[in-house]
Design a protein around this motif. Sequence first.
Motif, PDB file in Angstrom:
ATOM      1  N   GLY A  75      -2.677   0.416 -10.902  1.00 49.03           N
ATOM      2  CA  GLY A  75      -4.152   0.958 -10.746  1.00 49.03           C
ATOM      3  C   GLY A  75      -3.541   2.221  -9.954  1.00 49.03           C
ATOM      4  N   ASN A  76      -4.780   2.990  -9.828  1.00 47.73           N
ATOM      5  CA  ASN A  76      -4.617   4.655  -9.428  1.00 47.73           C
ATOM      6  C   ASN A  76      -4.090   4.863  -7.987  1.00 47.73           C
ATOM      7  N   LYS A  77      -4.160   3.926  -7.107  1.00 48.28           N
ATOM      8  CA  LYS A  77      -3.784   3.935  -5.701  1.00 48.28           C
ATOM      9  C   LYS A  77      -2.254   4.014  -5.570  1.00 48.28           C
ATOM     10  N   VAL A  78      -1.632   3.639  -6.629  1.00 45.43           N
ATOM     11  CA  VAL A  78      -0.044   3.649  -6.472  1.00 45.43           C
ATOM     12  C   VAL A  78       0.471   4.991  -6.358  1.00 45.43           C
ATOM     13  N   ARG A  79      -0.200   5.881  -7.150  1.00 39.90           N
ATOM     14  CA  ARG A  79       0.349   7.306  -7.040  1.00 39.90           C
ATOM     15  C   ARG A  79       0.114   7.973  -5.784  1.00 39.90           C
ATOM     16  N   LYS A  80      -1.194   7.582  -5.241  1.00 37.61           N
ATOM     17  CA  LYS A  80      -1.476   8.099  -3.741  1.00 37.61           C
ATOM     18  C   LYS A  80      -0.556   7.597  -2.823  1.00 37.61           C
ATOM     19  N   LEU A  81      -0.254   6.332  -2.698  1.00 37.96           N
ATOM     20  CA  LEU A  81       0.636   5.630  -1.896  1.00 37.96           C
ATOM     21  C   LEU A  81       2.057   6.136  -1.865  1.00 37.96           C
TER      22      LEU A  81
ATOM     23  N   SER B  12     -11.289  -5.017  -3.218  1.00 34.80           N
ATOM     24  CA  SER B  12     -10.630  -3.648  -3.341  1.00 34.80           C
ATOM     25  C   SER B  12      -9.495  -3.507  -3.981  1.00 34.80           C
ATOM     26  N   ASN B  13      -9.232  -2.668  -4.724  1.00 38.14           N
ATOM     27  CA  ASN B  13      -7.999  -2.476  -5.530  1.00 38.14           C
ATOM     28  C   ASN B  13      -7.066  -1.796  -4.489  1.00 38.14           C
ATOM     29  N   HIS B  14      -7.806  -1.004  -3.847  1.00 41.12           N
ATOM     30  CA  HIS B  14      -7.059  -0.117  -3.039  1.00 41.12           C
ATOM     31  C   HIS B  14      -6.155  -0.898  -1.787  1.00 41.12           C
TER      32      HIS B  14
ATOM     33  N   HIS C 114     -12.928   9.866 -16.120  1.00 44.21           N
ATOM     34  CA  HIS C 114     -12.606   8.879 -15.306  1.00 44.21           C
ATOM     35  C   HIS C 114     -13.654   8.366 -14.453  1.00 44.21           C
ATOM     36  N   ALA C 115     -13.261   7.218 -13.652  1.00 42.76           N
ATOM     37  CA  ALA C 115     -14.208   6.648 -12.727  1.00 42.76           C
ATOM     38  C   ALA C 115     -14.127   7.513 -11.334  1.00 42.76           C
ATOM     39  N   SER C 116     -14.907   7.792 -10.643  1.00 49.08           N
ATOM     40  CA  SER C 116     -14.858   8.663  -9.252  1.00 49.08           C
ATOM     41  C   SER C 116     -15.503   7.695  -8.167  1.00 49.08           C
ATOM     42  N   GLY C 117     -14.993   7.495  -7.303  1.00 54.28           N
ATOM     43  CA  GLY C 117     -15.360   6.947  -6.138  1.00 54.28           C
ATOM     44  C   GLY C 117     -15.078   7.637  -4.780  1.00 54.28           C
ATOM     45  N   SER C 118     -13.768   7.120  -4.085  1.00 54.84           N
ATOM     46  CA  SER C 118     -13.519   8.047  -2.794  1.00 54.84           C
ATOM     47  C   SER C 118     -13.103   9.426  -2.842  1.00 54.84           C
ATOM     48  N   ALA C 119     -13.153   9.715  -4.435  1.00 48.91           N
ATOM     49  CA  ALA C 119     -13.014  11.163  -4.336  1.00 48.91           C
ATOM     50  C   ALA C 119     -11.484  11.777  -4.611  1.00 48.91           C
ATOM     51  N   GLY C 120     -10.513  11.089  -4.235  1.00 45.00           N
ATOM     52  CA  GLY C 120      -9.007  11.592  -4.208  1.00 45.00           C
ATOM     53  C   GLY C 120      -8.602  11.551  -5.728  1.00 45.00           C
ATOM     54  N   THR C 121      -9.041  10.906  -6.624  1.00 43.53           N
ATOM     55  CA  THR C 121      -8.534  10.863  -7.940  1.00 43.53           C
ATOM     56  C   THR C 121      -8.936  12.339  -8.557  1.00 43.53           C
ATOM     57  N   GLN C 122     -10.330  12.454  -8.537  1.00 40.84           N
ATOM     58  CA  GLN C 122     -10.961  13.686  -9.060  1.00 40.84           C
ATOM     59  C   GLN C 122     -10.643  14.935  -8.511  1.00 40.84           C
TER      60      GLN C 122
ATOM     61  N   VAL D 232     -15.949  -2.999 -12.077  1.00 41.06           N
ATOM     62  CA  VAL D 232     -16.482  -2.324 -10.999  1.00 41.06           C
ATOM     63  C   VAL D 232     -16.231  -0.772 -11.192  1.00 41.06           C
ATOM     64  N   TYR D 233     -15.118  -0.337 -11.841  1.00 41.98           N
ATOM     65  CA  TYR D 233     -14.691   0.956 -11.971  1.00 41.98           C
ATOM     66  C   TYR D 233     -14.369   1.460 -13.399  1.00 41.98           C
ATOM     67  N   SER D 234     -13.246   1.021 -13.935  1.00 40.22           N
ATOM     68  CA  SER D 234     -13.035   1.448 -15.123  1.00 40.22           C
ATOM     69  C   SER D 234     -13.905   1.241 -16.396  1.00 40.22           C
TER      70      SER D 234
ATOM     71  N   HIS E 191      -7.514   5.646 -17.276  1.00 40.60           N
ATOM     72  CA  HIS E 191      -7.826   4.212 -17.120  1.00 40.60           C
ATOM     73  C   HIS E 191      -7.309   4.000 -15.446  1.00 40.60           C
ATOM     74  N   THR E 192      -7.878   4.004 -14.546  1.00 42.88           N
ATOM     75  CA  THR E 192      -7.612   3.955 -13.251  1.00 42.88           C
ATOM     76  C   THR E 192      -7.248   2.448 -12.659  1.00 42.88           C
ATOM     77  N   GLY E 193      -7.399   1.477 -13.671  1.00 40.38           N
ATOM     78  CA  GLY E 193      -6.810   0.132 -13.155  1.00 40.38           C
ATOM     79  C   GLY E 193      -8.157  -0.765 -12.760  1.00 40.38           C
ATOM     80  N   GLY E 194      -7.567  -1.682 -11.817  1.00 41.35           N
ATOM     81  CA  GLY E 194      -8.740  -2.799 -11.393  1.00 41.35           C
ATOM     82  C   GLY E 194      -8.952  -3.927 -12.269  1.00 41.35           C
ATOM     83  N   THR E 195      -8.073  -4.155 -13.194  1.00 42.03           N
ATOM     84  CA  THR E 195      -8.455  -5.456 -13.929  1.00 42.03           C
ATOM     85  C   THR E 195      -8.236  -6.799 -13.188  1.00 42.03           C
TER      86      THR E 195
HETATM   87  C1  LIG Z   1      -9.721   1.018 -10.462  1.00 39.18           C
HETATM   88  C2  LIG Z   1     -10.415   2.159  -9.700  1.00 39.18           C
HETATM   89  N1  LIG Z   1     -10.712   3.085 -10.298  1.00 39.18           N
HETATM   90  C3  LIG Z   1     -11.194   4.106  -9.805  1.00 39.18           C
HETATM   91  C4  LIG Z   1     -11.243   4.490  -8.369  1.00 39.18           C
HETATM   92  C5  LIG Z   1     -11.709   5.530  -7.985  1.00 39.18           C
HETATM   93  O1  LIG Z   1     -10.726   6.437  -7.456  1.00 39.18           O
HETATM   94  P1  LIG Z   1     -11.130   7.397  -6.204  1.00 39.18           P
HETATM   95  O2  LIG Z   1     -11.528   6.469  -5.218  1.00 39.18           O
HETATM   96  O3  LIG Z   1      -9.764   7.932  -6.185  1.00 39.18           O
HETATM   97  O4  LIG Z   1     -12.307   8.255  -6.457  1.00 39.18           O
HETATM   98  C6  LIG Z   1     -10.920   3.264  -7.766  1.00 39.18           C
HETATM   99  C7  LIG Z   1     -11.112   3.455  -6.242  1.00 39.18           C
HETATM  100  O5  LIG Z   1     -10.898   2.254  -5.628  1.00 39.18           O
HETATM  101  C8  LIG Z   1     -10.258   1.947  -8.343  1.00 39.18           C
HETATM  102  O6  LIG Z   1      -9.893   1.048  -7.465  1.00 39.18           O
END
Ligand SMILES: Cc1ncc(COP(=O)(O)O)c(C=O)c1O
Length: 340
Positions: free
Chosen positions: A52-58, A81-83, A196-204, A294-296, A322-326
């Motif tokens: 998932g996308n948090k691994v790059r941040k971590l 939470s995937n995070h 891509h899906a955007s939530g807590s903003a770091g990815t975008q 929830v996300y992708s 694809h930011t993960g979350g499966t």
């Molecule tokens: C699977 C998945 N996709 C997208 C996001 C959104 O990424 P960001 O929080 O960096 O905007 C998250 C955040 O939790 C996530 O878990």
Amino acid sequence: MTDLAKSLSALPRAELAHLPTPIERLERLTARVGGPSIIVKRDDCTGLGMGGNKVRKLEFLLADAIATGADTVVSGGVTQSNHIRQTAAACAKVGLGCHLAVMDGRVPKVDADYYETGNIFLDGLFGANLEPIAWGADRNALLPGIADRLTREGKKPYIVPYGGSNVLGTMGYVQFVVELLQQLNDAGLSIDAIVHASGSAGTQAGILAGVTALAPDLPVIGIDIDAEPERVHADVTRLYHDTCDYLDITDRLPPERIEVVAGYAGDGYGLITDGMAEAVDLAGRLEGLLLDPVYSGKGFAGLIGLIRAGRFKPANRVLFLHTGGTPALFAYRSAFAKPA
Ligand SMILES: Cc1ncc(COP(=O)(O)O)c(C=O)c1O
């Protein structure tokens, strides 16, 4: 090496992710939806702890935790939470303690699976200390409160913010742009947008900063999955500028290039929508590709919606990140139950 790649390589980084993540053409899905060619970048395949996308941040955040002499990480998120799942896995891998605030109650109408399987089940396997707390508590005070308590107990805590979304975590997605452009170049491919899906903003914010430096004409389209598009837009904008400041990127994108699309989150975070269910179904049946509820899944529903609305030309090529979350699919399996 570009100046940006040099600045990034000067930062301490823990090796956690399987990189580069693959890119694949989604030919059958493209044919079904009609319109531009869709390719997917598989950040669901970053490897660690189901990816998932948090691994790059971590990679950047935990290297900083280690550099500052911390012995314990503090972070938090909702039950599914995937995070926090990826944070727990990353702490296990580098040998740091892990305390996670698990907030319950954000998503109404969940069933027992939500509490027993998917991400929350994996958190336990990674050995994290889980601290349940009701959603609605003061989120900003929560993590410092846990860190203070751990300090009094003799620990050296390091706070990883929600979603890993501060400037340092965002470096993971600046680095993503360096990786992607190299990969596209090697494959002789060009793209006309990233969605891509955007939530807590770091990815975008990270992708926007990387694109500003290396491919300033490339649109980056975030799909709001929080049902809070103004808040997401404001957070992406702030973090984008902070990240550019940190990297000395002076020429910025104009405000209209910070694009957060509303309308695909449904009634709220984590609630199922028809568009998400269609996206999960199409990706599974036509490509053997798992999206999440929830996300992708909502992100891909946004891409389908933009295609149907004529946002792209048939000759375009669009990259879905694809930011993960499966793992959350299991927690939401009742939403996909087929009639007998
Ligand atoms: C699977 C998945 N996709 C997208 C996001 C959104 O990424 P960001 O929080 O960096 O905007 C998250 C955040 O939790 C996530 O878990």
